[in-house]
Design an enzyme around this catalytic site. Structure first.
Site, PDB file in Angstrom:
ATOM      1  N   ASP A  34       0.846  -1.192   0.000  1.00 55.95           N
ATOM      2  CA  ASP A  34       0.000   0.000   0.000  1.00 55.95           C
ATOM      3  C   ASP A  34       0.881   1.241   0.000  1.00 55.95           C
ATOM      4  O   ASP A  34       1.771   1.385   0.860  1.00 55.95           O
ATOM      5  CB  ASP A  34      -0.908   0.018   1.234  1.00 55.95           C
ATOM      6  CG  ASP A  34      -2.038  -0.998   1.147  1.00 55.95           C
ATOM      7  OD1 ASP A  34      -2.320  -1.465   0.029  1.00 55.95           O
ATOM      8  OD2 ASP A  34      -2.626  -1.323   2.197  1.00 55.95           O
ATOM      9  N   ASP A 146     -11.486  13.953   2.719  1.00 58.94           N
ATOM     10  CA  ASP A 146     -11.961  12.748   3.397  1.00 58.94           C
ATOM     11  C   ASP A 146     -12.071  11.555   2.444  1.00 58.94           C
ATOM     12  O   ASP A 146     -12.526  10.484   2.835  1.00 58.94           O
ATOM     13  CB  ASP A 146     -13.351  12.993   4.019  1.00 58.94           C
ATOM     14  CG  ASP A 146     -13.287  14.005   5.150  1.00 58.94           C
ATOM     15  OD1 ASP A 146     -12.214  14.136   5.757  1.00 58.94           O
ATOM     16  OD2 ASP A 146     -14.312  14.667   5.403  1.00 58.94           O
ATOM     17  N   ASN A 147     -11.703  11.740   1.194  1.00 60.04           N
ATOM     18  CA  ASN A 147     -11.881  10.698   0.179  1.00 60.04           C
ATOM     19  C   ASN A 147     -10.580   9.956  -0.120  1.00 60.04           C
ATOM     20  O   ASN A 147      -9.492  10.532  -0.037  1.00 60.04           O
ATOM     21  CB  ASN A 147     -12.420  11.307  -1.119  1.00 60.04           C
ATOM     22  CG  ASN A 147     -13.801  11.921  -0.915  1.00 60.04           C
ATOM     23  OD1 ASN A 147     -14.696  11.283  -0.391  1.00 60.04           O
ATOM     24  ND2 ASN A 147     -13.957  13.172  -1.308  1.00 60.04           N
ATOM     25  N   ASP A 304     -11.585  -6.493   6.489  1.00 64.26           N
ATOM     26  CA  ASP A 304     -10.349  -7.253   6.737  1.00 64.26           C
ATOM     27  C   ASP A 304     -10.022  -7.273   8.228  1.00 64.26           C
ATOM     28  O   ASP A 304      -9.591  -8.290   8.770  1.00 64.26           O
ATOM     29  CB  ASP A 304      -9.174  -6.635   5.972  1.00 64.26           C
ATOM     30  CG  ASP A 304      -9.341  -6.727   4.469  1.00 64.26           C
ATOM     31  OD1 ASP A 304     -10.106  -7.589   4.000  1.00 64.26           O
ATOM     32  OD2 ASP A 304      -8.695  -5.921   3.760  1.00 64.26           O
TER      33      ASP A 304
END
Length: 349
Positions: A34, A146-147, A304
């Site tokens: 990531d 916030d996205n 997850d």
């Protein structure tokens, strides 16, 4: 935990921590590095990204990952659905380190090296099939306000080979050490034969094999391989908000099963709604931990994290109720933070 960051609700239960052996929990799946960064809207527009979306990388996104690293301040984390669950489980277990094992495929490259470091930092015992044909899989998390716009390039994760890795004697010994196995449905698109080998081992040795339905496209486009695995599934996870979910869980629980010594358990999370569990023809609903919506930072890793919390108690032979409480706790922690990350120690007793 950063100053001012809201704390997850503490959950206290009366139980003693069970001794967990090294490599007791086994996961196999698609490892992704990531790469997280705050970007501007110009960057999103350049690569045709929407502000709140999840897509697989196409040819036009080829340069995105390198540009992101060069242009912005990035954070790296070991990711991918199964690895996220495994690292959350290890965090919940705490000791011993390497209670959780992970298998997957990476490239012999810079990102592969970082992914190995990051898995080590969270004390997961990761063993990778390393190859040179494809680069290490990555997932860019482009944050604007916030996205989060997620772009996943599976690359090497798609290249796992049973005969080149799982079948090797030293690797198979790690499978034999485990007592609980977890694989996300995404891996069905990569190596069904690897999943079957692990699932049959669990069945023949009366160990627990857990599978996640993962995403709608798995059930839509990979139904045949899914149904070949299903007879070996002891615990099935899914995330669903469909009407009649309790009846669906009950019917899924009743599908034919190879290991008659264990009844199948079906666990469906529904976001902020209660978690549904079907077992022995009965269905129960467990309410999630209540929280203020303003405290939610990122819901992407919630599913997850729930599985990770659940597995951490399952590997300690705890009750299924306790496993669900642990899952709710872990999800509650993770959604208050960016990415599938967590504080140094859990507050679950």
């Amino acid at each position: 935990m950063a100053a001012g960051e809201p704390k997850a609700k503490r959950i206290k239960l009366d139980h003693q921590q069970q001794e967990v052996s090294e490599n007791a929990l086994f996961g196999m799946g698609n490892p992704l590095l990531d790469i997280i960064a705050v970007v501007d809207t110009i960057f999103l527009e350049k690569y045709g990204l929407k502000e709140n979306d999840q897509i697989l990388a196409e040819e036009k996104h080829k340069e995105l990952f390198d540009e992101m690293v060069k242009k912005y301040k990035v954070e790296y984390h070991a990711g991918g659905s199964t690895l996220n669950s495994i690292k959350v489980a290890q965090w919940m277990i705490q000791m011993p380190h390497k209670a959780a094992t992970f298998f997957g495929c990476i490239g012999k490259d810079h990102f592969g090296g970082i992914l190995k470091e990051k898995a080590e930092e969270v004390h997961v015992d990761a063993y990778y099939y390393e190859q040179s044909e494809e680069p290490t899989g990555t997932c860019a998390a482009c944050i604007t306000g916030d996205n989060r716009s997620l772009v996943a390039n599976l690359a090497a994760a798609n290249c796992y080979k049973k005969d080149k890795h799982l079948d090797l004697e030293e690797n198979w010994k790690l499978v034999q050490k485990a007592k609980v196995f977890y694989i996300a449905g995404f891996f069905l698109t990569v190596s069904e034969e690897s999943i079957l080998k692990v699932a049959k081992h669990a069945c023949e040795n009366n160990k627990l094999f857990c599978l996640n339905l993962s995403a709608p496209f798995i059930s839509q486009y990979f139904m045949q391989p899914l149904m070949r695995i299903m007879p070996y599934v002891d615990i099935l996870f899914g995330n669903e908000t469909t009407k009649g979910i309790e009846e669906i869980a009950k019917k899924t629980q009743e599908l034919s099963k190879e290991n008659k010594k264990r009844q199948r358990v079906v666990v469906f999370t529904q976001g902020k709604e209660g978690t549904v569990m079907a077992k022995g023809g009965k269905v129960e609903v467990f309410p999630v931990v209540k929280m203020n919506p303003s405290e939610i930072v990122d819901t992407n890793g919630a599913g997850d994290a729930f599985v990770g919390g659940f597995l951490s108690e399952l590997v300690q032979d705890k009750s299924l109720d306790q496993c669900i409480y642990a899952g709710h706790y872990a999800a509650n922690v993770i959604i208050r933070r960016a990415g599938c990350t967590f504080p140094e120690k859990p507050d679950f007793h």
